[in-house]
Motif scaffolding. Structure first.
Motif, short mmCIF file in Angstrom:
data_model
loop_
_atom_site.label_atom_id
_atom_site.label_comp_id
_atom_site.label_asym_id
_atom_site.label_seq_id
_atom_site.Cartn_x
_atom_site.Cartn_y
_atom_site.Cartn_z
N ASP A 1 -14.97 -5.94 0.15
CA ASP A 1 -14.13 -4.98 1.72
C ASP A 1 -12.64 -5.14 1.46
O ASP A 1 -12.02 -4.60 1.75
CB ASP A 1 -14.29 -5.56 3.33
CG ASP A 1 -15.32 -5.24 3.35
OD1 ASP A 1 -16.09 -4.15 3.17
OD2 ASP A 1 -16.04 -5.71 4.63
N TRP B 1 -11.30 -6.02 -1.14
CA TRP B 1 -11.15 -5.29 -2.66
C TRP B 1 -10.44 -3.52 -2.11
O TRP B 1 -9.34 -3.47 -3.05
CB TRP B 1 -11.70 -5.90 -3.38
CG TRP B 1 -11.90 -5.06 -5.01
CD1 TRP B 1 -12.12 -3.79 -5.46
CD2 TRP B 1 -10.90 -5.16 -5.88
NE1 TRP B 1 -11.68 -3.16 -6.74
CE2 TRP B 1 -11.12 -3.99 -7.23
CE3 TRP B 1 -9.67 -5.38 -6.29
CZ2 TRP B 1 -10.22 -3.94 -7.87
CZ3 TRP B 1 -8.11 -5.77 -7.49
CH2 TRP B 1 -8.44 -4.24 -7.97
N PHE B 2 -11.62 -3.16 -2.02
CA PHE B 2 -11.51 -2.22 -1.67
C PHE B 2 -10.29 -1.86 -1.20
O PHE B 2 -9.68 -0.55 -1.16
CB PHE B 2 -12.76 -1.61 -0.89
CG PHE B 2 -13.91 -1.33 -2.27
CD1 PHE B 2 -14.07 0.22 -2.53
CD2 PHE B 2 -14.89 -2.05 -2.99
CE1 PHE B 2 -14.51 -0.04 -3.77
CE2 PHE B 2 -15.78 -1.77 -3.65
CZ PHE B 2 -14.93 -0.08 -4.34
N PHE B 3 -10.24 -2.59 0.29
CA PHE B 3 -8.55 -1.81 1.07
C PHE B 3 -7.19 -2.11 -0.09
O PHE B 3 -6.79 -1.47 0.14
CB PHE B 3 -8.50 -3.60 1.61
CG PHE B 3 -7.04 -2.98 3.04
CD1 PHE B 3 -7.39 -2.05 3.99
CD2 PHE B 3 -6.71 -4.15 2.88
CE1 PHE B 3 -5.92 -1.85 5.03
CE2 PHE B 3 -5.09 -3.88 3.80
CZ PHE B 3 -4.36 -2.88 4.37
N TYR B 4 -7.48 -3.75 -0.63
CA TYR B 4 -6.28 -3.89 -1.32
C TYR B 4 -6.09 -2.27 -2.34
O TYR B 4 -5.12 -1.92 -2.65
CB TYR B 4 -6.35 -4.49 -2.58
CG TYR B 4 -4.90 -5.49 -3.46
CD1 TYR B 4 -4.10 -5.46 -3.32
CD2 TYR B 4 -5.80 -4.61 -4.84
CE1 TYR B 4 -3.00 -5.38 -4.25
CE2 TYR B 4 -5.26 -4.52 -6.22
CZ TYR B 4 -3.26 -5.01 -5.70
OH TYR B 4 -3.04 -5.15 -6.43
N ARG B 5 -7.11 -1.85 -2.98
CA ARG B 5 -7.04 -0.84 -3.99
C ARG B 5 -6.43 0.33 -3.61
O ARG B 5 -5.98 1.19 -3.49
CB ARG B 5 -8.42 -0.44 -4.78
CG ARG B 5 -8.80 -1.71 -5.70
CD ARG B 5 -7.88 -1.65 -6.68
NE ARG B 5 -8.26 0.17 -7.91
CZ ARG B 5 -7.75 0.32 -8.66
NH1 ARG B 5 -6.43 0.32 -8.83
NH2 ARG B 5 -8.34 1.36 -8.89
N SER B 6 -7.20 0.94 -2.29
CA SER B 6 -6.73 2.26 -1.26
C SER B 6 -4.89 2.04 -0.57
O SER B 6 -4.81 2.68 -1.20
CB SER B 6 -7.59 2.47 -0.11
OG SER B 6 -7.13 1.22 0.95
N GLN B 7 -4.39 0.81 -0.47
CA GLN B 7 -2.81 0.30 0.04
C GLN B 7 -2.17 0.81 -1.78
O GLN B 7 -0.93 1.12 -1.45
CB GLN B 7 -3.51 -0.33 0.28
CG GLN B 7 -3.91 -0.76 2.03
CD GLN B 7 -2.66 0.04 2.64
OE1 GLN B 7 -1.77 0.26 2.82
NE2 GLN B 7 -3.73 0.53 2.77
N ILE C 1 -3.65 3.01 -4.56
CA ILE C 1 -2.97 3.79 -4.46
C ILE C 1 -2.71 4.89 -3.88
O ILE C 1 -1.60 5.70 -4.59
CB ILE C 1 -4.66 4.80 -4.44
CG1 ILE C 1 -5.53 4.08 -5.71
CG2 ILE C 1 -4.32 6.18 -4.61
CD1 ILE C 1 -7.38 3.99 -5.87
N HIS C 2 -2.58 5.04 -2.88
CA HIS C 2 -1.52 5.27 -1.57
C HIS C 2 -0.12 4.89 -1.65
O HIS C 2 1.20 5.43 -1.56
CB HIS C 2 -1.55 5.22 0.31
CG HIS C 2 -2.57 5.70 -0.08
ND1 HIS C 2 -3.56 6.86 -0.16
CD2 HIS C 2 -4.45 5.38 0.52
CE1 HIS C 2 -4.28 7.49 0.51
NE2 HIS C 2 -5.31 6.13 0.96
N LYS D 1 1.94 4.60 -4.61
CA LYS D 1 1.79 4.14 -5.87
C LYS D 1 3.92 5.17 -5.66
O LYS D 1 4.37 5.72 -5.15
CB LYS D 1 1.14 5.47 -7.20
CG LYS D 1 -0.11 5.44 -7.03
CD LYS D 1 -0.07 6.09 -8.44
CE LYS D 1 -1.64 6.35 -8.27
NZ LYS D 1 -2.57 6.98 -9.34
#
Length: 51
Positions: free
Chosen positions: A26, A28-34, A36-37, A39
């Protein structure tokens, strides 16, 4: 993926700690989504030149 996160995931898998695996996943996916948004906009990152 950060090195520390890989190590934590490997340890959790070796121990069979399902709760920690889910938590790290969870995170990792939270970090990745942040990431990506958040950039950087190429128009706003122009270097400042002195004239």
């Amino acid at each position: 993926m950060p090195y520390w996160l890989k190590n934590q995931l490997m340890k959790a898998f070796q121990r069979g700690d399902i709760r920690k695996i889910r938590l790290l996943n969870d995170c990792w996916f939270f970090y990745r989504s942040q990431a990506i948004h958040m950039k950087p906009d190429s128009n706003n990152n122009q270097s400042m030149e002195l004239h």
